[in-house]
Write a protein that holds these residues in place. Structure first.
Motif, PDB file in Angstrom:
ATOM      1  N   UNK A  48       0.946  -1.242   0.067  1.00  0.00           N
ATOM      2  CA  UNK A  48       0.102   0.076  -0.054  1.00  0.00           C
ATOM      3  C   UNK A  48       0.818   1.382   0.001  1.00  0.00           C
ATOM      4  N   UNK A  49       0.410   2.158  -1.001  1.00  0.00           N
ATOM      5  CA  UNK A  49       1.308   3.531  -0.740  1.00  0.00           C
ATOM      6  C   UNK A  49       0.385   4.506  -0.254  1.00  0.00           C
ATOM      7  N   UNK A  50       1.180   5.800  -0.099  1.00  0.00           N
ATOM      8  CA  UNK A  50       0.269   6.854   0.456  1.00  0.00           C
ATOM      9  C   UNK A  50      -0.774   7.242  -0.563  1.00  0.00           C
ATOM     10  N   UNK A  51      -0.696   7.100  -1.744  1.00  0.00           N
ATOM     11  CA  UNK A  51      -1.810   7.203  -2.816  1.00  0.00           C
ATOM     12  C   UNK A  51      -3.092   6.398  -2.424  1.00  0.00           C
ATOM     13  N   UNK A  52      -2.702   5.132  -2.183  1.00  0.00           N
ATOM     14  CA  UNK A  52      -3.648   4.168  -1.909  1.00  0.00           C
ATOM     15  C   UNK A  52      -4.474   4.555  -0.396  1.00  0.00           C
ATOM     16  N   UNK A  53      -3.531   4.988   0.251  1.00  0.00           N
ATOM     17  CA  UNK A  53      -3.931   5.401   1.589  1.00  0.00           C
ATOM     18  C   UNK A  53      -5.109   6.432   1.463  1.00  0.00           C
ATOM     19  N   UNK A  54      -4.615   7.353   0.564  1.00  0.00           N
ATOM     20  CA  UNK A  54      -5.407   8.746   0.704  1.00  0.00           C
ATOM     21  C   UNK A  54      -6.854   8.286  -0.089  1.00  0.00           C
TER      22      UNK A  54
ATOM     23  N   UNK B 171      -7.286   6.979  -9.633  1.00  0.00           N
ATOM     24  CA  UNK B 171      -6.708   7.345 -10.740  1.00  0.00           C
ATOM     25  C   UNK B 171      -5.707   8.250 -10.917  1.00  0.00           C
ATOM     26  N   UNK B 172      -4.485   8.030 -11.329  1.00  0.00           N
ATOM     27  CA  UNK B 172      -3.444   8.767 -11.028  1.00  0.00           C
ATOM     28  C   UNK B 172      -3.195   9.940 -12.187  1.00  0.00           C
ATOM     29  N   UNK B 173      -3.281   9.152 -13.223  1.00  0.00           N
ATOM     30  CA  UNK B 173      -2.818  10.144 -14.479  1.00  0.00           C
ATOM     31  C   UNK B 173      -3.653   9.530 -15.704  1.00  0.00           C
ATOM     32  N   UNK B 174      -3.638  10.072 -16.905  1.00  0.00           N
ATOM     33  CA  UNK B 174      -4.212   9.442 -18.160  1.00  0.00           C
ATOM     34  C   UNK B 174      -3.647   8.168 -18.387  1.00  0.00           C
TER      35      UNK B 174
ATOM     36  N   UNK C 133      -3.103  15.134  -5.684  1.00  0.00           N
ATOM     37  CA  UNK C 133      -1.666  15.551  -6.682  1.00  0.00           C
ATOM     38  C   UNK C 133      -0.319  15.177  -6.142  1.00  0.00           C
ATOM     39  N   UNK C 134      -0.204  15.319  -4.892  1.00  0.00           N
ATOM     40  CA  UNK C 134       1.121  15.085  -4.352  1.00  0.00           C
ATOM     41  C   UNK C 134       1.524  13.594  -4.577  1.00  0.00           C
ATOM     42  N   UNK C 135       0.507  12.744  -4.603  1.00  0.00           N
ATOM     43  CA  UNK C 135       0.943  11.402  -4.838  1.00  0.00           C
ATOM     44  C   UNK C 135       0.764  10.788  -6.164  1.00  0.00           C
ATOM     45  N   UNK C 136       0.681  11.713  -7.152  1.00  0.00           N
ATOM     46  CA  UNK C 136       0.459  11.376  -8.461  1.00  0.00           C
ATOM     47  C   UNK C 136       1.313  10.604  -9.124  1.00  0.00           C
TER      48      UNK C 136
END
Ligand code: PNS
Length: 162
Positions: free
Chosen positions: A14-20, A91-94, A123-126
């Motif tokens: 798990x990353x901070x992006x998942x956690x968010x 979703x992080x990016x296109x 945005x900060x975890x993109x």
């Protein structure tokens, strides 16, 4: 009627992006079940049990409506077993879009009653991915800020043993 969602993933780790995404989904749904895909074919670094435990520690302060479990087989079956009408994905990016669109359509074909809901990654975890976090940890880099603290400790221990 209570709104239940599953948030499936490999979560290796798990990353901070998942956690968010999990934190925001937990406030959107009455119940959120985070599902850790137990698929040895993906050759995960962490066992499914470890991933479930580490996610549990990471979401401990999210409230009682969040739970974590391992699953194998189809995500829509996991959703059905969980009583969920929604699948949450970040979703992080296109570049994520095409694969996610394909998965969402496949899941909808399999289970019309289950809808996929996308949350844009913060945005900060993109830039973040589990693969990159593992690579940084493997070479002794600092992954704090990329993964939750329990995960950072587990990765350090894992790669020290290697
Ligand atoms: O974190 P990941 O690896 O992007 O998650 C992918 C996951 C686990 C959501 C996806 O591979 C999945 O749903 N696997 C279960 C098998 C399945 O249901 N396949 C058909 C729908 S794509």
């Amino acid at each position: 009627m209570s709104r239940v969602a599953v948030f499936p993933g490999s979560f290796d780790p798990m990353t901070m992006a998942h956690l968010d995404v999990a934190r925001r989904a937990a406030s959107l749904f009455d119940r959120l079940v985070i599902g850790v895909l137990n698929n040895s074919r993906k050759r995960p670094v962490l066992t499914a049990d470890d991933r479930v435990r580490l996610i549990g520690e990471s979401v401990a302060d999210f409230g009682a409506n969040v739970s974590v479990e391992a699953f194998d087989g189809l995500t829509v079956e996991f959703a059905r077993r969980s009583g969920a009408g929604f699948i949450v994905r970040g979703l992080r990016a296109v570049s994520d879009f095409e694969a996610e669109l394909q998965m969402a359509h496949t899941n909808r074909k399999l289970a019309l009653q289950v809808d996929t809901v996308f949350l844009m990654s913060a945005l900060e975890f993109g830039y973040l991915s589990s693969t990159l976090a593992k690579e940084v940890a493997q070479f002794g880099g600092d992954v704090s800020g990329m993964v939750p603290p329990p995960v950072a400790r587990a990765l350090a221990a894992h790669f020290e043993r290697d």
